[in-house]
Structures are given as C-alpha cells and as structure tokens.
Motif scaffolding. Structure first.
Motif, PDB file in Angstrom:
ATOM      1  N   SER A   1      55.700  20.529  25.923  1.00  0.00           N
ATOM      2  CA  SER A   1      55.142  19.581  24.767  1.00  0.00           C
ATOM      3  C   SER A   1      53.995  20.156  24.355  1.00  0.00           C
ATOM      4  O   SER A   1      53.138  21.202  24.498  1.00  0.00           O
TER       5      SER A   1
ATOM      6  N   ASP B   1      50.951  21.070  26.097  1.00  0.00           N
ATOM      7  CA  ASP B   1      51.036  22.550  27.063  1.00  0.00           C
ATOM      8  C   ASP B   1      50.510  23.499  26.139  1.00  0.00           C
ATOM      9  O   ASP B   1      49.728  24.561  26.819  1.00  0.00           O
TER      10      ASP B   1
ATOM     11  N   ARG C   1      46.949  18.630  33.248  1.00  0.00           N
ATOM     12  CA  ARG C   1      47.982  19.320  34.209  1.00  0.00           C
ATOM     13  C   ARG C   1      46.941  20.519  34.904  1.00  0.00           C
ATOM     14  O   ARG C   1      47.687  21.134  35.781  1.00  0.00           O
TER      15      ARG C   1
ATOM     16  N   VAL D   1      44.835  20.283  36.872  1.00  0.00           N
ATOM     17  CA  VAL D   1      44.792  19.611  37.955  1.00  0.00           C
ATOM     18  C   VAL D   1      45.633  20.376  39.151  1.00  0.00           C
ATOM     19  O   VAL D   1      45.461  20.449  40.262  1.00  0.00           O
ATOM     20  N   HIS D   2      46.249  21.159  38.699  1.00  0.00           N
ATOM     21  CA  HIS D   2      47.357  21.855  39.628  1.00  0.00           C
ATOM     22  C   HIS D   2      46.364  22.868  40.225  1.00  0.00           C
ATOM     23  O   HIS D   2      46.780  23.417  41.526  1.00  0.00           O
TER      24      HIS D   2
ATOM     25  N   PHE E   1      45.583  20.477  43.031  1.00  0.00           N
ATOM     26  CA  PHE E   1      46.587  20.050  43.938  1.00  0.00           C
ATOM     27  C   PHE E   1      47.405  21.180  44.545  1.00  0.00           C
ATOM     28  O   PHE E   1      48.326  20.742  45.450  1.00  0.00           O
ATOM     29  N   PHE E   2      47.292  22.390  44.336  1.00  0.00           N
ATOM     30  CA  PHE E   2      48.284  23.301  44.695  1.00  0.00           C
ATOM     31  C   PHE E   2      48.349  23.412  46.367  1.00  0.00           C
ATOM     32  O   PHE E   2      49.289  23.439  46.912  1.00  0.00           O
TER      33      PHE E   2
ATOM     34  N   VAL F   1      51.597  12.998  41.893  1.00  0.00           N
ATOM     35  CA  VAL F   1      51.071  14.299  42.194  1.00  0.00           C
ATOM     36  C   VAL F   1      52.134  15.182  41.551  1.00  0.00           C
ATOM     37  O   VAL F   1      51.932  16.234  40.832  1.00  0.00           O
TER      38      VAL F   1
ATOM     39  N   ASP G   1      51.980  15.104  37.845  1.00  0.00           N
ATOM     40  CA  ASP G   1      50.826  15.704  37.206  1.00  0.00           C
ATOM     41  C   ASP G   1      50.620  17.104  37.370  1.00  0.00           C
ATOM     42  O   ASP G   1      50.102  18.090  36.647  1.00  0.00           O
ATOM     43  N   THR G   2      51.289  17.646  38.573  1.00  0.00           N
ATOM     44  CA  THR G   2      51.218  19.233  38.740  1.00  0.00           C
ATOM     45  C   THR G   2      51.968  19.878  38.092  1.00  0.00           C
ATOM     46  O   THR G   2      51.712  21.051  37.925  1.00  0.00           O
ATOM     47  N   CYS G   3      53.264  19.490  37.759  1.00  0.00           N
ATOM     48  CA  CYS G   3      54.325  20.558  37.110  1.00  0.00           C
ATOM     49  C   CYS G   3      53.435  21.302  35.934  1.00  0.00           C
ATOM     50  O   CYS G   3      53.343  20.553  34.872  1.00  0.00           O
ATOM     51  N   VAL G   4      53.560  22.619  35.914  1.00  0.00           N
ATOM     52  CA  VAL G   4      52.998  23.060  34.591  1.00  0.00           C
ATOM     53  C   VAL G   4      54.071  23.531  33.759  1.00  0.00           C
ATOM     54  O   VAL G   4      53.633  24.332  32.721  1.00  0.00           O
ATOM     55  N   ARG G   5      55.202  23.241  33.764  1.00  0.00           N
ATOM     56  CA  ARG G   5      56.237  23.626  33.276  1.00  0.00           C
ATOM     57  C   ARG G   5      56.555  25.153  32.926  1.00  0.00           C
ATOM     58  O   ARG G   5      56.577  25.603  31.845  1.00  0.00           O
TER      59      ARG G   5
ATOM     60  N   LYS H   1      63.088  16.352  33.115  1.00  0.00           N
ATOM     61  CA  LYS H   1      62.503  16.034  31.767  1.00  0.00           C
ATOM     62  C   LYS H   1      63.478  14.840  31.301  1.00  0.00           C
ATOM     63  O   LYS H   1      62.975  13.817  30.737  1.00  0.00           O
TER      64      LYS H   1
ATOM     65  N   PHE I   1      54.595  25.470  43.425  1.00  0.00           N
ATOM     66  CA  PHE I   1      53.760  24.413  43.946  1.00  0.00           C
ATOM     67  C   PHE I   1      54.201  23.690  44.975  1.00  0.00           C
ATOM     68  O   PHE I   1      53.909  22.797  45.616  1.00  0.00           O
TER      69      PHE I   1
END
Lengths: 215, 443
Positions: free
Chosen positions: A139, A142, A188, A190-191, A194-195, B45, B48-52, B79, B120
């Motif tokens: 989107s 990103d 995002r 935040v990965h 959270f990783f 989580v 929020d974490t998925c960076v596509r 999605k 991840f």
C-alpha cells in the motif's frame, strides 16, 4: 531550528524510540501470556536455533533460493543498523552531549555503507513496483516508509559531501533521523523489534513441539 | 462487469446459499468475536510485523502451479481476507465472505510451508485458519466439508459409520487376516493393552483391507494392542479444518477419554496426517493441555521402531521403483521425514527421493480439508498442484509411497489428472507384502 533539532528534538526522539520500544515489547509479551497457547511452547534453545538460521545469510532454504535478494537485504540491514551507531560525526555529538563514546568507522567506510543503504532502499522501492506479487500486497504506506528510512542516509550523505547548504541539510538530516527513530515502534518498522519474538516462537513451535526444522 | 475466474464460478450451495442468509450485523458480530475474543497476540503481532516482502510466495504450491499469479501468494490470500476484515472492522458483504471462503478452504491446504518460509516466522496458515473459523461461525463452509463436520457431530467419526458397522468391519478384517495368520486378532476393548490403534473413518468405510494389514503387522511384531468398540476410534477431525472448533474439541476429548478408559500405555496413530495433528496439537490445546495426556506415535515412528529393533524383518525387498510424498502434518509437523526414509529404504530396493524433500516438500493439495470440499473444487485443486505433478514425474518412479490418507487421495487425483501413470501406496501395504511371517504363525 538547528539548535532545536540538535538539542531537544534528538532527546525526544530517543526517548520516544526507547520508551515506545519497551512498551511494544512488554505489551506484546503480556498479551502473549494472556493468549495461553504461546508461552508454553517457547523454548530458548529452539528459538535461538531458529533465529541463528535466519540471521545468517543463506542459513535457510528461502535465503538460498533468492540469492540476490538475500545479499541485498543483509547488506541493507547491516549497514542500516551499524552506520548510524558507528559514524564518527554522531559519536562526537554524543560525547559532547551525553559523554558517551565508542569506536567509529573510518569515514570512507561509513560513506560506502551509507551509499549501500540508499541504493538498497531504492532497489526495495523499485522491487515493490516491479514484482507483481509485492506490488499487489503493497500500500502507499510501504512506499512512504522506505522513503522515511533512507531519508536520514540521503541527507547525511549530502551533509558529509557538503552538497547544498550545510546548515539546512544537517537540520533536515536531524529531523529525518528523529522521525526515523520515532516511527520504529509504531509502524511496520516494528519488525525490527518483533523479529526475535516471532522467530523464537516459531522456532519453539517447530523445534520444541514438532521436532522439525523451520529453515 | 469484471470477468469471473473459473474458480469464482464454481457452484457450491455451502457457500452460495449460505451467504444469502447473512446480514451485515451478523458478519460484523462474528468478525469482532473472532478477532478480539478468540485471537490476540499472534494476530496483532503478525499483522504489524508483515513487511510485504513477498518471500512467502514461492513456498506455496498454488502460486508455483498457477504461473506465479499474485492472487495465489500466501500473503495475498491474507490481504484478500484477513487484512480487509481488520481494516473494515468486519464491514463486508456476502460476496466478500463467499470469496473469502473460497480462498481459505479451497486454495490453501494449511500445510504451513509458507509459515516456514516467512523470514519472520509469521504463521500464515494460522491466520488463514482464523478466517476459516470466521466462515464456520457464519455457516459459510463448502457443503462437502460441512457434511464431514456434521458427521463428526452426529457419529463422532468422519463418514457416518455406525457402531455396528464399525465392529462388523473389524471382525470381517480379522477373518481376512486369519486367512494369512490363523492366530491374528483385532482385539476389541482390551483393557490395559500396551497400544490402542487409532484409525480414521475412511479405513472402515472404503479401505478396510488396511485394518486387516495392521492385524498381520501387529501379530508378527508381537504387539499387545486393542481398538475400541465404542465411538472415539476416529480422530480424523475435519471440524478442525472447517473451523468448528467446538466439534473438534468434542472429537478429540472422546478419543483421549477412550484411550484413558482402555488404560493403554500409548496410542499408535495409523497412516493419517491430519488425525495426528488434531490429536497431538490442536485437540489438546483446545482442551487445555500443552501436550497429549497419553503418548501418541504416528505409524511412521511405529514402523521405524519395529524395523530398527528387528521385531519385523524383511523377507525380500519391494522391487518397484518408488518415490515419496512427505505429509505436512508428520514431516513438517513432527520431523518424521528421516524415519520415513529409513522405513522406505528398509522395505524397498529402488527408491528415488523427491526434490525438494523433507520439511520442504510441496503440499499434496488435498489436506487441510481441501479434498473434503468435494467434486466441485477438484479441478481447481488439480490446477493448484501442477508443481507436484512435475516433481513426481521427475523422479521417474512408478509408485508413490505416502503414510497419509489425504496425501494418498490427493496424489491419486494428481496422477490421474496429469496422466503420470503412477500408483499410490501406504507403507502397510508394502510391509505386509515384504515382511517375514514366522513359520510358527503360518497355520
């Protein structure tokens, strides 16, 4: 403006970044505790094993089947994390303000690493457009995030090379750097925090619970 | 008007008729319940974490089989379903729910290969199961799959097998086994036996000879075993995949209670993957146990132990050229891939492995309830697994061995659709052909 960016803004940014990061991690762990089916399956040994396989380049099959992406993402992320912490100019300012000081990169190397971050960011940006799958799930945010992430590197590089008016550029550099820090816990990006959590949980689910490999 | 794809035109009353009954309020209520009450930390989580990054795409057999159509990447499936539900707070219409059900039930086998390929470790299959849960609570489930769930609810097994039919089939197969070994038995209700043997409903219903095979194998190995004469023998549990977790919990509870009543030391699960998953992971967690209350081993492990310890010896190895299908729930789900290969190498002379293999093997596209969605969706499933057909063809083998009922049926379908000229076999079929039957047992 320069004085504000140089002083309070940077302090606020660090405070928000550190406070926000703690908040996100702790609230997530508390939420995980409430979900009940997460913490019983976390195993430090298998969690670490999983993390190690994925933070080492080509340590997992998915890294191996995407060699160019793997090289790109590892170089990008390593430079992204190390350059700001080990740049001489930053360390000098921290010593002045907070009496903190450590080893710094030779300026040539930090310039090179900055260029890698910028190029990496540009390639990521273009990949989002060129790869049909990635484009489908991306989107506008990103794209904006990539810009925010590489902005301090672009301005830092310009300041160091004395491109444009130094005072203006260095002020923008500080503002963009502050923005960069502030968004980490709340977008995002935040990965980054959270990783280790998601990876360790999956390592436990695969290794500890199911006796299987997850890399 | 947008042209509908072949998959969107499939007629399935479980979806088409059911969505007509939905109101916006019902949809919102269910979505809210699942996303706020039933899911929390992981959902939040993961979203929020998925960076596509799209790195999950190539994990999926549907994506690889359909010319890398972006719609079939795991992240795209999330999605198109979950992200939209979260973003719109469940404010979606019936058509959206219908599409959502099609995606999660028929275009994903929850094999967890994508979960393993996400850098991840985002459990994408779990997210799609959450969507199935929402569909189930809305009553929008492919009709054939819902029928198996209804069967579980009414008879506690997957295929409407009644108790008299169950006992009758076991006694029939006991007689069949006695033609080979006169003292072979299928001991019913033997309290305190070492092993309770669990099967799934397709065995008594359509593949009864597998029960006779096990009577021979247990006899030769000298195992003290039993099977229940009551309900509680089937834990195949399609409710786990239709999203009806209440029924799933009932099935698993009865299964464990039956084993406890018979006071067995352990359960050997027959050659079925999703039954193993239901019994060992999803069931216990729903019932509040971290791990199963009685040890349970899968048939692969049982055969491995018997061969390794010499309790079963091989007379002459199987000659045909064989290859393998790794079931997701016992290989990715239990790490039994190496033991499976040990067993096959002990039984067979000419074995060619697949590539990719072990945890990395492609899904059969029948598990996870997809094959249970029935004939309307078969063509779509076949199109979704061209990559499996190519992988099997590359081995040049004639026989595909797989210790899983879903894989078995799924691979048979693929062999037929892509005209591979192969056959699928369970391990037990090859074992009874090749094992030594001691002279004193032959009547």
């Amino acid at each position: 403006m320069y004085e504000f960016a140089r002083g309070p803004l940077v302090s606020i940014a660090f405070a928000v970044f550190i406070g926000g990061s703690f908040y996100r991690i702790i609230s997530t762990i508390l939420l995980a505790k409430k979900e009940k089916v997460i913490l019983p399956f976390v195993s430090p040994r298998h969690g670490l094993r999983s993390i190690m396989h994925w933070i080492i380049p080509f340590g997992s099959r998915n890294w191996r089947i995407h060699p160019s992406f793997t090289i790109l993402t590892f170089m990008f992320h390593i430079c992204l994390l190390l350059t700001p912490v080990l740049t001489l100019g930053h360390i000098m300012l921290w010593r002045e303000s907070w009496s903190l000081s450590w080893w710094s990169l030779p300026p040539v190397l930090s310039t090179l690493m900055t260029i890698i971050v910028i190029l990496g960011g540009i390639i990521f940006f273009l990949r989002r457009i060129a790869d049909p799958t990635v484009r489908f799930v991306s989107s506008w945010s990103d794209f904006v995030l990539v810009i925010i992430v590489i902005a301090p590197f672009v301005t830092g590089f310009m300041a160091h090379q004395q491109i444009c008016d130094y005072n203006a550029i260095i002020t923008i550099h500080m503002i963009s750097g502050a923005l960069w820090l502030v968004i980490i816990p709340f977008t995002r990006i935040v990965h980054m925090l959270f990783f280790p959590l998601t990876r360790a949980y999956m390592g436990g689910e695969f290794g500890y619970v199911r006796n299987a490999r997850d890399w | 008007m947008k042209k509908l794809t072949e998959e969107q035109q499939v007629v399935d009353p479980g979806l088409d008729e059911q969505v007509k009954k939905l109101t916006p309020e019902m949809i919102q209520k269910v979505v809210k319940r699942v996303l706020t009450k039933e899911a929390s930390a992981r959902l939040k989580v993961y979203i929020d974490t998925c960076v596509r990054c799209g790195l999950c795409a190539e994990a999926c057999n549907t994506y690889l089989s359909r010319n890398k159509d972006p719609q079939f990447a795991p992240v795209s499936k999330v999605k198109n379903t979950l992200w939209e539900l979260v973003k719109r707070k469940g404010n979606v219409d019936g058509e959206f729910v219908r599409n959502m059900a099609r995606i999660v039930f028929t275009e994903c086998g929850v094999c967890r290969r994508c979960s393993m390929y996400c850098p991840f470790g985002i459990d994408i299959a779990y997210l799609l199961l959450l969507v199935r849960r929402i569909c189930s609570l809305l009553g929008v489930v492919p009709q054939y799959l819902q029928d198996t769930t209804n069967s579980h609810a009414a008879t506690m097994n997957q295929m409407w097998v009644h108790q008299d039919e169950w006992i009758d089939t076991l006694q029939w197969q006991e007689e069949e086994a006695q033609a080979e070994i006169p003292s072979a038995r299928i001991p019913l209700e033997k309290e305190g036996a070492e092993v309770m043997y669990s099967v799934i409903a397709p065995e008594p219903k359509i593949l009864a000879q597998l029960l006779g095979n096990m009577a021979l194998i247990f006899k030769v190995a000298g195992v003290d075993w039993t099977m229940p004469a009551t309900d509680g023998w089937d834990n195949s549990n399609m409710a786990m995949y239709s999203g009806d977790f209440e029924i799933m919990g009932r099935v698993e509870r009865l299964h464990w209670e039956t084993a406890a009543r018979l006071k067995v030391k352990k359960i050997v699960m027959g050659e079925c993957g999703h039954a193993f998953r239901g019994a060992v992971y999803d069931g216990p967690r729903w019932l509040g146990w971290s791990f199963p209350p009685i040890p349970m081993v899968h048939a692969i492990e049982f055969y491995y132990d018997m061969l390794k310890s010499g309790r079963i010896k091989i007379r002459e190895k199987y000659k045909e050229h064989v290859t393998i299908q790794d079931p997701c729930n016992t290989v990715r789900g239990r790490g039994l891939g190496d033991k499976l290969r040990y067993v096959i190498n002990e039984l067979c002379d000419n074995f060619t492995d697949v590539d990719p293999r072990l945890e990395h093997n492609y899904c059969c596209m029948a598990g996870g309830g997809t094959i249970n969605c029935g004939p309307p969706w078969k063509r779509s499933r076949m199109k979704s697994n061209k990559v499996k057909a190519e992988q099997l063809a590359a081995t040049g083998a004639h026989i595909v061995i797989t210790p899983c009922h879903n894989c078995h049926s799924g691979i048979e379908d693929i062999i037929g659709f892509y005209k591979l000229g192969m056959h699928v076999k369970f391990i037990s079929e090859i074992m009874v052909e090749t094992m030594v039957i001691p002279e004193e047992l032959k009547g």
